[in-house]
Write a protein that holds these residues in place. Structure first.
Motif, PDB file in Angstrom:
ATOM      1  N   ASN A  89       8.600  -0.923   4.827  1.00  0.00           N
ATOM      2  CA  ASN A  89       8.408   0.491   4.592  1.00  0.00           C
ATOM      3  C   ASN A  89       7.677   1.092   5.973  1.00  0.00           C
ATOM      4  O   ASN A  89       6.922   0.252   6.492  1.00  0.00           O
ATOM      5  N   LEU A  90       8.067   2.053   6.304  1.00  0.00           N
ATOM      6  CA  LEU A  90       7.375   2.733   7.538  1.00  0.00           C
ATOM      7  C   LEU A  90       6.820   4.130   7.215  1.00  0.00           C
ATOM      8  O   LEU A  90       7.668   4.887   6.837  1.00  0.00           O
ATOM      9  N   LYS A  91       5.772   4.498   7.378  1.00  0.00           N
ATOM     10  CA  LYS A  91       5.030   5.884   7.239  1.00  0.00           C
ATOM     11  C   LYS A  91       4.366   6.280   8.534  1.00  0.00           C
ATOM     12  O   LYS A  91       3.354   5.833   8.818  1.00  0.00           O
ATOM     13  N   LYS A  92       4.704   7.572   8.804  1.00  0.00           N
ATOM     14  CA  LYS A  92       4.054   8.046   9.873  1.00  0.00           C
ATOM     15  C   LYS A  92       3.000   8.995   9.242  1.00  0.00           C
ATOM     16  O   LYS A  92       3.001   9.480   8.317  1.00  0.00           O
ATOM     17  N   GLU A  93       1.867   9.019  10.025  1.00  0.00           N
ATOM     18  CA  GLU A  93       0.645   9.851   9.738  1.00  0.00           C
ATOM     19  C   GLU A  93       0.074  10.180  10.817  1.00  0.00           C
ATOM     20  O   GLU A  93      -0.514   9.267  11.504  1.00  0.00           O
ATOM     21  N   MET A  94       0.368  11.551  11.394  1.00  0.00           N
ATOM     22  CA  MET A  94      -0.098  12.026  12.575  1.00  0.00           C
ATOM     23  C   MET A  94       0.368  11.033  13.773  1.00  0.00           C
ATOM     24  O   MET A  94       1.801  10.956  13.775  1.00  0.00           O
TER      25      MET A  94
END
Length: 199
Positions: A14-19
């Motif tokens: 999984n890959l999750k962008k946060e800012m």
């Protein structure tokens, strides 16, 4: 501190962008032995484990890391070379690796040589990193010996075990890899620069 001896190939789940940050989740057989706050090298980049869920753990890469490494181009399903931090007093089977990627390089040639493979990489020499013939280099976290050292390129010879147990088997022409140059060489180059400036 690491040795450049890859323990496992994890798979990006999984890959999750946060800012400006990227949270990277990875499935690995090493996960049951890990703990939160532990350091782990990912394609040679030292990152801190921030979460663990069964056979999957998560690390966070900041913008500086994403800009200077290949972690920003990871996709779900990609293989990632993994190594836990070395244990003080253990054998140093590779070489001293800090887990601080200096820059990226591009694979420009892959040549099969009757039981081994020769990989060639080009890198931006304006950043003042250098290789030396038969010196050490870390490619995607893997400790290797330099052959064909040139100003902006070098090659490494890969044995079947390394090819099968690292993500070198996924490389193609154009693949972007992480480089960490030999720490002793970096100090020598810095001292030479300082002495030249002083004169």
């Amino acid at each position: 501190m690491f040795t450049g001896i890859i323990e496992d190939m994890g798979v990006v789940s999984n890959l999750k962008k946060e800012m400006n940050n990227l949270h990277i989740s990875i499935k690995s057989k090493l996960t049951p032995e890990l703990k939160i706050d532990q350091s782990m090298a990912h394609n040679g980049v030292c990152l801190t484990i921030v979460a663990i869920d069964q056979d999957e753990y998560t690390v966070t890469a900041i913008k500086e890391t994403l800009d200077k490494s290949n972690l920003g181009v990871l996709k779900i399903g990609d293989n990632v070379n993994l190594e836990r931090a070395m244990i003080l007093g253990a054998r140093l089977d590779g070489h001293i690796v800090q887990g601080h990627v200096d820059q990226t390089a591009t694979c420009t040639n892959i040549k099969e040589e009757d039981g081994s493979w020769m990989f060639t990489f080009n890198y931006d020499s304006s950043l003042n990193n250098i290789t030396i013939e038969k010196g050490s280099i870390t490619v995607n976290g893997t400790s290797l010996t330099v052959v064909n050292s040139k100003k902006d390129s070098f090659s490494v010879a890969i044995i079947p075990y390394t090819y099968d147990h690292t993500n070198f088997g996924d490389f193609k022409k154009g693949t972007v890899v992480n480089l960490e140059f030999d720490v002793l060489g970096k100090y020598v180059a810095k001292l030479i620069d300082i002495n030249l400036i002083a004169k």
